[in-house]
Enzyme design. Structure first.
Site, PDB file in Angstrom:
ATOM      1  N   ASP A  80      26.326  48.258   3.403  1.00 58.58           N
ATOM      2  CA  ASP A  80      25.152  49.040   3.769  1.00 58.58           C
ATOM      3  C   ASP A  80      23.939  48.216   4.187  1.00 58.58           C
ATOM      4  O   ASP A  80      23.321  48.478   5.213  1.00 58.58           O
ATOM      5  CB  ASP A  80      24.765  49.940   2.592  1.00 58.58           C
ATOM      6  CG  ASP A  80      23.480  50.691   2.850  1.00 58.58           C
ATOM      7  OD1 ASP A  80      23.454  51.488   3.806  1.00 58.58           O
ATOM      8  OD2 ASP A  80      22.508  50.481   2.110  1.00 58.58           O
ATOM      9  N   ASP A  83      23.341  44.436   0.205  1.00 58.07           N
ATOM     10  CA  ASP A  83      24.308  44.542  -0.879  1.00 58.07           C
ATOM     11  C   ASP A  83      25.716  44.659  -0.319  1.00 58.07           C
ATOM     12  O   ASP A  83      25.937  44.453   0.873  1.00 58.07           O
ATOM     13  CB  ASP A  83      23.973  45.759  -1.751  1.00 58.07           C
ATOM     14  CG  ASP A  83      23.846  47.047  -0.920  1.00 58.07           C
ATOM     15  OD1 ASP A  83      24.424  47.083   0.190  1.00 58.07           O
ATOM     16  OD2 ASP A  83      23.189  47.997  -1.366  1.00 58.07           O
ATOM     17  N   TYR A 232      20.853  56.643  -2.217  1.00 63.09           N
ATOM     18  CA  TYR A 232      20.776  57.523  -1.050  1.00 63.09           C
ATOM     19  C   TYR A 232      20.862  58.972  -1.508  1.00 63.09           C
ATOM     20  O   TYR A 232      21.833  59.664  -1.258  1.00 63.09           O
ATOM     21  CB  TYR A 232      21.876  57.182  -0.040  1.00 63.09           C
ATOM     22  CG  TYR A 232      21.604  55.905   0.711  1.00 63.09           C
ATOM     23  CD1 TYR A 232      20.738  55.882   1.806  1.00 63.09           C
ATOM     24  CD2 TYR A 232      22.182  54.700   0.309  1.00 63.09           C
ATOM     25  CE1 TYR A 232      20.460  54.703   2.488  1.00 63.09           C
ATOM     26  CE2 TYR A 232      21.910  53.525   0.983  1.00 63.09           C
ATOM     27  CZ  TYR A 232      21.052  53.527   2.064  1.00 63.09           C
ATOM     28  OH  TYR A 232      20.766  52.373   2.735  1.00 63.09           O
ATOM     29  N   GLU A 477      14.570  43.815   3.318  1.00 64.26           N
ATOM     30  CA  GLU A 477      15.996  44.146   3.362  1.00 64.26           C
ATOM     31  C   GLU A 477      16.352  44.908   4.638  1.00 64.26           C
ATOM     32  O   GLU A 477      15.703  45.892   4.976  1.00 64.26           O
ATOM     33  CB  GLU A 477      16.395  44.982   2.153  1.00 64.26           C
ATOM     34  CG  GLU A 477      17.894  45.232   2.070  1.00 64.26           C
ATOM     35  CD  GLU A 477      18.325  45.888   0.771  1.00 64.26           C
ATOM     36  OE1 GLU A 477      19.504  45.769   0.407  1.00 64.26           O
ATOM     37  OE2 GLU A 477      17.472  46.526   0.113  1.00 64.26           O
TER      38      GLU A 477
END
Length: 628
Positions: A80, A83, A232, A477
């Site tokens: 994703d 990670d 999410y 990120e």
């Protein structure tokens, strides 16, 4: 850690600043170069067995046993973000965005020789979705435990965390996730239809089954997969059901799906919600723009009235972004960036910019205007807004920072990404365990050892400030869902400029240039023969210029083209009489010697690559030293 080498000779500190700022301004518009890099991010995020054609060489095979504990093969797909969890909802959204680009920006992607890369990026996701959908009412929605994964800092190739797989079925529904996956597969079927009709048909078959599953067994996927809630969390599934229906109608032409979107327009919020964002969780603006296309093409028929209601909400979103919505507008930073949330804000800017660029095309094709509460607007204004967001992302901001890693002279060098921050397994072959990764690599202040080219980081705060800090995950990120819309956005803008690699364009809301400014683009060509008749061609042009003090500086663009019938690699160039900064080449460590960046070690037959430099006076002299 900067990718590009810089050479200065006898230039004062003040002039250095001026040169850097001016060159950065010119570089905002190299959308073709930025487009090329976005595909490298998707290669860096690959899970599974990597192909021989893999260009991101610091990655290796990983996740080869995903799903086996549950008796299903779930190898493949994408990690994703920074990670190693394969979250189904944002991955499916990313594939939908990539597919939309392949469908509606096919001309631009083909012209820039990026259509194949686009299809490869899509297929890495859709092949995984096919595996994850082994039965009509079963969808494996996640691989990896988000909690344990986030407690470790290790390479994908060293993973020691849980690889538990989570599924949806009729007893554990997830209409949002199943609906988004159906939309992704339907859009992908359109993308592949001109190139691989049998694969296209397979994707469409899965899309239809998943839509039926999503509609028949309704529920939030985060209720069935609680592990995803902290990462999410879904706000609802009605938008995904409408989204899937809209894409299936476009892919099939079947009126059943259009009728579904019309019959449920009010109940599911399609004609009720006026939005000021578009994202992996909120698809309403996308639904409204996609269905407006049906109306604008004169295909509304008996549904014209309802489609007009959809378009009214599409206009609401567009007008809000242009700040012509009667006061109900988006928030922007002082630098002009769309600002929605503190965490990973650039994902909202990239997604909004792309669908507004599409809406601009839909309106233009119908010779229609955008009707806002504050007045009618030409479709070009939407494209200008999209360009303003792209330019901000590429460096037109208060920090002069490109938020696409590896693009331009200044970009994030300490990215919140495990694989990027730890040396490759091919460099450091001993494993890096969970805690060791935090102690040895996460907390180090040095730049990442692996540049994750093409990654769109979370971006700056509401004051246009960015902290280049690996631990600042809200800003540093990168994600699939944020980067994916850039493919269509950069393709559209590069095609709109009509030149290889992006060229230059009129900035969004720029001031009129001074009368003394001028620009030339007259190419000069050099041929360098080599054994067996191979040729390398240099196309040299001046794309823009400006005055700094009493000196005029020029931005020089050089296209290197392999005119031979075979690939060449390890190209070494000698550049004499260079007195300013250069972007796009790496210094070799020897005087006046440069080479192509690591990600572009080989030029295929007929392939071209460009670099730029800035200086006053005559152009530099470029020659070939060697290549293989």
């Amino acid at each position: 850690m900067r990718k590009f080498g810089v050479s200065f000779s006898g230039v004062s500190l003040l002039l250095t600043v001026l040169l850097t700022a001016a060159t950065a301004a010119a570089e905002y518009y190299n959308y073709g170069n930025a487009l090329d890099k976005t595909f490298l991010f998707f290669e860096a995020q690959r899970s599974g067995k990597l192909p021989a054609s893999q260009r991101v060489k610091w990655r290796g095979h990983s996740g080869l046993k995903d799903g086996l504990a549950q008796g299903v093969s779930l190898e493949g797909g994408y990690y994703d973000a920074g990670d190693h969890v394969k979250f189904g909802l944002p991955m499916a959204f990313a594939v939908t965005m990539l597919s939309w680009a392949a469908v509606d920006n096919r001309k631009e992607l083909s012209a820039s020789n990026q259509m194949q890369q686009t299809l490869w990026s899509i297929r890495w996701g859709t092949d995984y979705f096919i595996k994850a959908h082994p039965q009509p009412n079963v969808l494996w929605g996640q691989v990896g435990d988000g909690e344990s994964d986030h407690y470790c800092w290790e390479r994908a190739e060293d993973m020691t965390t849980s690889r538990t797989a989570y599924k949806l079925d009729q007893y554990h529904p997830g209409s949002d996730l199943a609906g988004e996956t159906a939309a992704a597969l339907a859009a992908a079927s359109l993308a592949f239809k001109p190139f691989n009709s049998s694969y296209s048909a397979l994707l469409l078959s899965h899309a239809k089954e998943l839509f039926s599953f999503a509609d028949k067994y309704r529920g939030l996927y985060t209720d069935s997969i609680p592990n995803a809630k902290a990462f999410y969390m879904s706000s609802g599934y009605s938008d995904e059901l409408l989204w899937a229906a809209a894409w299936l109608h476009r892919a099939t032409g079947d009126q059943y799906y259009l009728k579904y979107a019309m019959d449920n327009a009010g109940y599911m919020g399609g004609t009720g919600w006026g939005m000021k964002e578009f994202s992996w969780d909120n698809k309403y603006a996308g639904v409204q723009i996609l269905l407006s296309k049906v109306l604008l093409e004169g295909k509304g028929g008996v549904y014209t009235s309802t489609l007009k209601q959809y378009q009214t909400k599409a206009d609401y979103f567009a007008c809000a972004c242009l700040k012509k919505n009667g006061g109900y507008n988006i928030q922007t930073t002082a630098g002009g960036l769309m600002y929605v949330r503190e965490w990973n804000n650039l994902q909202y800017a990239s997604a909004a910019a792309y669908i507004l660029a599409l809406y601009s095309d839909y309106l233009s094709a119908a010779n229609a205007k955008l009707n806002c509460p504050d007045g009618s607007v030409q479709p070009q204004a939407l494209l200008d807004f999209a360009r303003s967001q792209a330019d901000y992302i590429l460096g037109k901001n208060r920090l002069g920072m490109s938020y696409v890693v590896g693009y331009g002279p200044k970009y994030p060098s300490r990215v919140h990404h495990r694989g990027s921050s730890i040396p490759s397994i091919y460099v450091q072959r001993s494993s890096v365990n969970c805690v060791q990764g935090f102690d040895s690599w996460y907390r180090r202040s040095q730049a990442d050892p692996n540049i994750i080219y093409g990654a769109l980081v979370g971006g700056p705060d509401q004051n246009d400030y960015y902290s280049n800090d690996r631990s600042n995950y809200e800003q540093s990120e990168p994600t699939l869902s944020g980067t994916a819309p850039l493919v269509g956005l950069f393709a559209k803008l590069s095609g709109n400029l009509g030149s290889y690699g992006g060229g230059s364009s009129k900035p969004y809301q720029t001031t009129k240039p001074p009368a003394s400014s001028y620009s030339t683009a007259t190419p000069t060509t050099y041929y360098t023969p080599k054994q067996s008749g191979a040729q390398i061609e240099f196309l040299h042009s001046i794309t823009t210029n400006w005055m700094a003090g009493n000196t005029r500086y020029y931005r020089h663009k050089v296209i290197i083209k392999n005119n031979s019938q075979k690939p060449i690699s390890d190209l070494k160039l000698k550049i004499d009489d260079l007195s300013g900064p250069i972007w796009g080449l790496n210094p070799t460590g020897q005087k006046n010697m440069y080479q192509l960046p690591q990600w572009q070690k080989t030029l295929r037959a007929g392939q071209a690559y460009d670099f730029v430099y800035v200086q006053g006076g005559p152009q530099a002299k470029v020659s070939v030293l060697s290549y293989n």
